[in-house]
Design a protein around this motif. Structure first.
Motif, PDB file in Angstrom:
ATOM      1  N   TRP A  77       0.847  -1.194   0.000  1.00 45.96           N
ATOM      2  CA  TRP A  77       0.000   0.000   0.000  1.00 45.96           C
ATOM      3  C   TRP A  77       0.881   1.242   0.000  1.00 45.96           C
ATOM      4  CZ3 TRP A  77      -5.146  -1.727   0.635  1.00 45.96           C
ATOM      5  CH2 TRP A  77      -6.117  -0.750   0.410  1.00 45.96           C
ATOM      6  N   ALA A  78       0.462   2.247  -0.740  1.00 47.83           N
ATOM      7  CA  ALA A  78       1.219   3.498  -0.798  1.00 47.83           C
ATOM      8  C   ALA A  78       0.308   4.678  -0.537  1.00 47.83           C
ATOM      9  CB  ALA A  78       1.899   3.650  -2.160  1.00 47.83           C
ATOM     10  N   MET A  79       0.857   5.708   0.097  1.00 49.99           N
ATOM     11  CA  MET A  79       0.121   6.950   0.347  1.00 49.99           C
ATOM     12  C   MET A  79       1.021   8.143   0.070  1.00 49.99           C
ATOM     13  SD  MET A  79      -2.154   6.391   3.790  1.00 49.99           S
ATOM     14  CE  MET A  79      -3.403   5.104   3.876  1.00 49.99           C
ATOM     15  N   GLU A  80       0.384   9.215  -0.371  1.00 47.58           N
ATOM     16  CA  GLU A  80       1.090  10.471  -0.639  1.00 47.58           C
ATOM     17  C   GLU A  80       0.332  11.617   0.001  1.00 47.58           C
ATOM     18  OE1 GLU A  80       2.500  11.598  -4.721  1.00 47.58           O
ATOM     19  OE2 GLU A  80       0.982  13.170  -4.528  1.00 47.58           O
ATOM     20  N   ALA A  81       1.062  12.508   0.675  1.00 45.09           N
ATOM     21  CA  ALA A  81       0.472  13.721   1.250  1.00 45.09           C
ATOM     22  C   ALA A  81       1.089  14.932   0.572  1.00 45.09           C
ATOM     23  CB  ALA A  81       0.711  13.778   2.760  1.00 45.09           C
ATOM     24  N   ARG A  82       0.247  15.890   0.241  1.00 42.95           N
ATOM     25  CA  ARG A  82       0.726  17.109  -0.414  1.00 42.95           C
ATOM     26  C   ARG A  82       0.990  18.181   0.649  1.00 42.95           C
ATOM     27  NH1 ARG A  82      -2.518  17.935  -6.115  1.00 42.95           N
ATOM     28  NH2 ARG A  82      -2.838  15.731  -6.628  1.00 42.95           N
ATOM     29  N   LEU A  83       2.253  18.483   0.825  1.00 44.16           N
ATOM     30  CA  LEU A  83       2.657  19.501   1.788  1.00 44.16           C
ATOM     31  C   LEU A  83       2.581  20.867   1.109  1.00 44.16           C
ATOM     32  CD1 LEU A  83       3.855  20.076   4.635  1.00 44.16           C
ATOM     33  CD2 LEU A  83       6.119  19.908   3.565  1.00 44.16           C
ATOM     34  N   TYR A  84       1.651  21.682   1.575  1.00 45.96           N
ATOM     35  CA  TYR A  84       1.430  22.998   0.969  1.00 45.96           C
ATOM     36  C   TYR A  84       1.861  24.126   1.892  1.00 45.96           C
ATOM     37  CZ  TYR A  84      -1.353  21.412  -3.044  1.00 45.96           C
ATOM     38  OH  TYR A  84      -1.761  20.846  -4.225  1.00 45.96           O
ATOM     39  N   ALA A  85       2.238  25.240   1.292  1.00 51.38           N
ATOM     40  CA  ALA A  85       2.495  26.473   2.027  1.00 51.38           C
ATOM     41  C   ALA A  85       1.156  27.169   2.221  1.00 51.38           C
ATOM     42  CB  ALA A  85       3.468  27.367   1.261  1.00 51.38           C
ATOM     43  N   GLU A  86       0.479  26.804   3.297  1.00 47.60           N
ATOM     44  CA  GLU A  86      -0.828  27.364   3.600  1.00 47.60           C
ATOM     45  C   GLU A  86      -1.055  27.268   5.095  1.00 47.60           C
ATOM     46  OE1 GLU A  86      -3.569  25.000   1.342  1.00 47.60           O
ATOM     47  OE2 GLU A  86      -3.463  23.284   2.710  1.00 47.60           O
ATOM     48  N   ASP A  87      -1.986  28.042   5.593  1.00 53.95           N
ATOM     49  CA  ASP A  87      -2.237  28.125   7.027  1.00 53.95           C
ATOM     50  C   ASP A  87      -3.620  27.561   7.344  1.00 53.95           C
ATOM     51  OD1 ASP A  87      -2.377  28.694   9.687  1.00 53.95           O
ATOM     52  OD2 ASP A  87      -2.095  30.859   9.489  1.00 53.95           O
ATOM     53  N   PRO A  88      -3.710  26.287   7.757  1.00 55.73           N
ATOM     54  CA  PRO A  88      -5.021  25.708   8.064  1.00 55.73           C
ATOM     55  C   PRO A  88      -5.763  26.455   9.164  1.00 55.73           C
ATOM     56  CG  PRO A  88      -3.381  23.973   7.835  1.00 55.73           C
ATOM     57  CD  PRO A  88      -2.637  25.275   7.847  1.00 55.73           C
ATOM     58  N   ALA A  89      -5.038  27.052  10.102  1.00 51.43           N
ATOM     59  CA  ALA A  89      -5.685  27.778  11.198  1.00 51.43           C
ATOM     60  C   ALA A  89      -6.255  29.108  10.747  1.00 51.43           C
ATOM     61  CB  ALA A  89      -4.687  27.994  12.336  1.00 51.43           C
ATOM     62  N   ASN A  90      -5.914  29.518   9.549  1.00 52.70           N
ATOM     63  CA  ASN A  90      -6.396  30.799   9.022  1.00 52.70           C
ATOM     64  C   ASN A  90      -7.094  30.586   7.686  1.00 52.70           C
ATOM     65  OD1 ASN A  90      -6.806  33.592   8.904  1.00 52.70           O
ATOM     66  ND2 ASN A  90      -4.812  33.964   7.955  1.00 52.70           N
ATOM     67  N   GLY A  91      -8.025  29.629   7.686  1.00 46.49           N
ATOM     68  CA  GLY A  91      -8.813  29.391   6.486  1.00 46.49           C
ATOM     69  C   GLY A  91      -8.033  28.834   5.320  1.00 46.49           C
ATOM     70  N   PHE A  92      -6.887  28.201   5.580  1.00 55.07           N
ATOM     71  CA  PHE A  92      -6.041  27.605   4.537  1.00 55.07           C
ATOM     72  C   PHE A  92      -5.525  28.647   3.546  1.00 55.07           C
ATOM     73  CE2 PHE A  92      -8.510  24.043   6.092  1.00 55.07           C
ATOM     74  CZ  PHE A  92      -7.579  23.020   6.156  1.00 55.07           C
ATOM     75  N   LEU A  93      -5.387  29.883   3.995  1.00 60.44           N
ATOM     76  CA  LEU A  93      -4.845  30.891   3.095  1.00 60.44           C
ATOM     77  C   LEU A  93      -3.409  30.530   2.728  1.00 60.44           C
ATOM     78  CD1 LEU A  93      -6.094  34.263   4.607  1.00 60.44           C
ATOM     79  CD2 LEU A  93      -6.785  33.218   2.450  1.00 60.44           C
ATOM     80  N   PRO A  94      -3.055  30.672   1.447  1.00 61.67           N
ATOM     81  CA  PRO A  94      -1.667  30.402   1.048  1.00 61.67           C
ATOM     82  C   PRO A  94      -0.701  31.297   1.809  1.00 61.67           C
ATOM     83  CG  PRO A  94      -3.091  30.563  -0.878  1.00 61.67           C
ATOM     84  CD  PRO A  94      -3.912  30.999   0.299  1.00 61.67           C
ATOM     85  N   SER A  95       0.480  30.775   2.080  1.00 53.59           N
ATOM     86  CA  SER A  95       1.515  31.498   2.806  1.00 53.59           C
ATOM     87  C   SER A  95       2.702  31.674   1.879  1.00 53.59           C
ATOM     88  CB  SER A  95       1.921  30.710   4.054  1.00 53.59           C
ATOM     89  OG  SER A  95       2.916  31.380   4.787  1.00 53.59           O
ATOM     90  N   ILE A  96       3.195  32.873   1.773  1.00 47.94           N
ATOM     91  CA  ILE A  96       4.317  33.135   0.870  1.00 47.94           C
ATOM     92  C   ILE A  96       5.494  33.687   1.665  1.00 47.94           C
ATOM     93  CG2 ILE A  96       2.806  33.540  -1.099  1.00 47.94           C
ATOM     94  CD1 ILE A  96       3.239  36.512  -0.755  1.00 47.94           C
ATOM     95  N   GLY A  97       6.672  33.592   1.074  1.00 46.18           N
ATOM     96  CA  GLY A  97       7.872  34.101   1.723  1.00 46.18           C
ATOM     97  C   GLY A  97       9.054  33.177   1.504  1.00 46.18           C
ATOM     98  N   THR A  98      10.131  33.456   2.224  1.00 46.23           N
ATOM     99  CA  THR A  98      11.366  32.684   2.111  1.00 46.23           C
ATOM    100  C   THR A  98      11.370  31.539   3.114  1.00 46.23           C
ATOM    101  OG1 THR A  98      12.563  34.666   1.425  1.00 46.23           O
ATOM    102  CG2 THR A  98      13.884  32.814   2.194  1.00 46.23           C
ATOM    103  N   LEU A  99      11.779  30.369   2.655  1.00 45.94           N
ATOM    104  CA  LEU A  99      11.900  29.210   3.539  1.00 45.94           C
ATOM    105  C   LEU A  99      13.227  29.323   4.292  1.00 45.94           C
ATOM    106  CD1 LEU A  99      10.628  26.508   1.031  1.00 45.94           C
ATOM    107  CD2 LEU A  99       9.446  27.262   3.104  1.00 45.94           C
ATOM    108  N   GLU A 100      13.194  30.123   5.355  1.00 48.33           N
ATOM    109  CA  GLU A 100      14.403  30.320   6.148  1.00 48.33           C
ATOM    110  C   GLU A 100      14.794  29.047   6.894  1.00 48.33           C
ATOM    111  OE1 GLU A 100      16.095  32.955   5.933  1.00 48.33           O
ATOM    112  OE2 GLU A 100      14.756  34.580   5.312  1.00 48.33           O
ATOM    113  N   HIS A 101      13.816  28.199   7.150  1.00 47.93           N
ATOM    114  CA  HIS A 101      14.068  26.927   7.846  1.00 47.93           C
ATOM    115  C   HIS A 101      13.159  25.881   7.231  1.00 47.93           C
ATOM    116  CE1 HIS A 101      14.870  24.372  11.493  1.00 47.93           C
ATOM    117  NE2 HIS A 101      13.729  23.841  11.095  1.00 47.93           N
TER     118      HIS A 101
END
Length: 670
Positions: A338-362
């Motif tokens: 069995w295989a599974m895939e999760a899509r890791l997105y730059a978004e904020d689930p606690a804030n209505g899943f709004l996309p999050s932009i910026g530099t990946l400092e970490h």
């Protein structure tokens, strides 16, 4: 076999194709926009060509620029990836006309399946069951409204050239149809250059089942079994798996045979996906699964099929494009585990899943599973493109093992200051309904409060208070590390100050902090070892904490490890896939509650105004849309925070706006 390939795409898509090309000894060529000059896919390619400004419509979507880059670099083949030009028949023809190998289906197959309405008609002729609906040429509002009423609510409005959830709107009652239609038409025009729509009956407990198909130039068409992509949010896939839970042999035979018939109907060559919608109200049954559409390209979720079949689908694409036959016969393609895939997105689930932009400092991603990504430390998440950070893929013997391993992997993710959805993904994978296989496309909406509203874990509060106490105790000077966020351990024998040590534990002292803006407090008692602290939050939440730079171990009955980092001199705790930043409270006053909304509607991110349904002086009910912003390829409606009157609208349709700009003001009804 061709000796060089240009990938007409970006990000993780390009990086994924390059990986197979390198393994086959094929030279790789990237194209990039000005916004992607330092992108990972550019660095990984053997050669890279700048093709235009940041906006995709001025770079990645300009077929002439991509083709010219191929000619200038001597590329012998073009792989379109998935998205952008991958399903553009005119581009495919232009590539072939230039004497370059097109790694994809024939242009006439793309055209046949590229428009959802025409594809459905073709499938009916091929004997493939389709969802009831309207696919007519008459696109007048009056006809579409009448057809929706005939089909019966709820209905789905879909852009005929759509994909990835773009231009798709669920309408549950007649009075909302006009607004849903207008939004679907706008998204269709913006994303695909085509405002036409079709209407389908909405299945109340739908499962999204798709079948990977592959054809070659020798007349062979095979399937590589099915995937389940039912875990979706706003019609965009979140977690995919293969095989589909609850799929018995008879139903699998029926749906895969239908998929092969569909592919044969258009003389299909290369990789493609036949997507079906299933009524899951009584389990998966062969007579309750209908054709939705065909994606004439490789899919984002193809790794789960690769995992259970042992096939490199990109290698197959290369070989078939070079004229070779499909390497395996149908009876040689099985299902392993069995295989599974999760899509890791730059978004904020606690804030209505709004996309999050910026530099990946970490950024730290799991290193013991398959990770497909197009970013690394220092990469920029831009407003111009899809906000995917990575795909996390696991393979195990059973579904239960796969879900547990993927949940663990999501919990190990560290991303800051860009927000990510790893914690949300972990909760999805651990939810009892998901573990039991009780999923449909409405799962996330139905369970959203549990999946997004976890609150602050006690472990995070303890870690923040103990860290602040430790820093005060040791006067720690953190040293940045160019790798994701580890500092120097001030308690190692080689560090300045050596080991902190106390003969007797001190008295408990109150410690106050603000974690992600929320106040926390507790009693902190230093232990005999200078890096150990007892933290009591009250109410029975007491934990011991060993604080070392970059790592905190909490324990009472079990050990729980949290990671710590200084990111741009900001302390951040990472736990269960989420990030929490904190600071001490240096005054005695308590934190105030959240202020009531002042009625100002501010842009949550940079974007373009695509609609302004309200104007100054209009009376609006709470939740009514006032301004609609398009950003990162999706529409975001800014709604009235209360019943009131629109005092002002300071933007017009077509305006580009910056993050935080006031777009409109609503005053409450007296």
């Amino acid at each position: 076999m061709f000796k060089s390939v240009l990938v007409a795409n970006r990000g993780e898509i390009a990086c994924r194709v390059f990986r197979t090309a390198r393994a086959m000894g094929i030279r790789t060529i990237a194209v990039y926009s000005e916004a992607d000059a330092d992108a990972l896919h550019v660095r990984e390619a053997d050669e890279a060509v700048l093709i235009g400004p940041a906006a995709a419509r001025e770079s990645y979507l300009v077929a002439e620029k991509v083709l010219q880059a191929a000619k200038d670099t001597g590329a012998e083949a073009i792989h379109p990836g998935y998205g952008f030009l991958s399903e553009n028949a005119d581009f495919a023809e232009a590539v072939a006309a230039a004497g370059i190998v097109w790694i994809g289906p024939r242009p006439d197959s793309i055209r046949a399946m590229g428009l959802k309405d025409a594809a459905k008609k073709l499938m009916i002729e091929a004997g493939v069951p389709v969802t009831p609906g309207y696919q007519g040429e008459d696109q007048s509002t009056e006809t579409l409204t009448a057809e929706a009423a005939r089909i019966g609510y709820p209905v789905l409005i879909k852009a005929v050239a759509g994909g990835g959830g773009k231009g798709m709107k669920l309408v549950e009652k007649a009075e909302d149809f006009a607004a849903g239609l207008a939004s679907a038409q706008r998204e269709g025009q913006s994303s695909f250059g085509d405002p036409r729509v079709l209407i389908e009956s909405y299945i109340t407990r739908p499962r999204h089942i798709e079948v990977q198909v592959f054809g070659d130039s020798h007349g062979t068409v095979v399937h590589l079994n099915e995937r389940d992509c039912s875990l979706q949010r706003r019609h965009q896939k979140v977690i995919e798996e293969a095989p589909a839970p609850g799929m018995d042999a008879a139903t699998r035979q029926a749906v895969t045979a239908a998929a092969v018939r569909a592919a044969r109907a258009v003389n299909y060559q290369g990789a493609g996906t036949i997507e079906f919608i299933a009524d899951a109200s009584d389990g998966l049954k062969a007579d309750r699964i209908w054709f939705m559409e065909m994606n004439t390209r490789l899919q984002v979720e193809h790794p789960v099929t690769e995992a259970i079949t042992g096939v490199d689908l990109v290698e197959w694409q290369f070989r078939v494009a070079a004229g070779e036959p499909i390497p395996l016969k149908q009876d040689e393609i099985g299902i392993n585990g069995w295989a599974m895939e999760a899509r890791l997105y730059a978004e904020d689930p606690a804030n209505g899943f709004l996309p999050s932009i910026g530099t990946l400092e970490h950024i730290r991603l799991p290193d013991d599973i398959r990770v497909d990504t197009g970013v690394t430390w220092g990469s920029e998440v831009s407003q111009f493109y899809d906000p995917m950070i990575a795909k996390l893929i696991v393979h195990a013997d059973t579904r239960e093992e796969a879900a547990a391993r993927l949940a663990q992997a999501c919990g190990e993710v560290e991303v800051w200051p860009v927000r990510a959805n790893a914690g949300f993904l972990k909760r999805c994978l651990e939810h009892p309904r998901f573990v039991a296989g009780d999923v449909d496309t409405a799962f996330i909406g139905a369970e959203e409060e549990a999946l997004t509203g976890s609150g602050m874990p006690a472990e995070v509060a303890v870690a923040a208070l103990a860290t602040l106490a430790s820093e005060a105790h040791h006067a720690v000077e953190w040293v940045s590390d160019p790798l994701p966020g580890r500092g120097v351990n001030p308690w190692s024998p080689t560090a300045q100050g050596a080991w902190g040590f106390r003969l007797n534990g001190g008295a408990p002292a109150p410690q106050r902090a603000r974690v992600n803006g929320h106040p926390v407090q507790g009693a902190v008692r230093p232990g005999q070892h200078g890096s150990y602290f007892d933290v009591d939050l009250g109410g029975g939440d007491a934990l011991g904490a060993y604080v070392l730079t970059g790592d905190i171990s909490l324990f009472r009955n079990e050990v729980r490890d949290l990671d710590m980092a200084r990111v741009v001199d900001e302390p951040v705790v990472f736990f269960n896939g989420e990030a929490w930043t904190f600071e001490p409270v240096r005054h005695s006053g308590g934190a105030s509650g959240d202020p009531a909304s002042d009625g100002a509607l501010r842009a949550p991110m940079p974007g373009k105004i695509v609609a302004a349904p309200a104007k100054a002086g209009d009376a609006v009910a709470k939740g009514a849309p006032v301004v609609v912003l398009e950003a990162m390829k999706m529409e975001h409606a800014l709604t009235a925070p209360f019943d009131g009157v629109v005092e002002s609208v300071s933007v017009s349709v077509g305006d580009q706006v910056a993050d935080g700009v006031v777009l409109a003001v609503v005053t409450p009804t007296a």
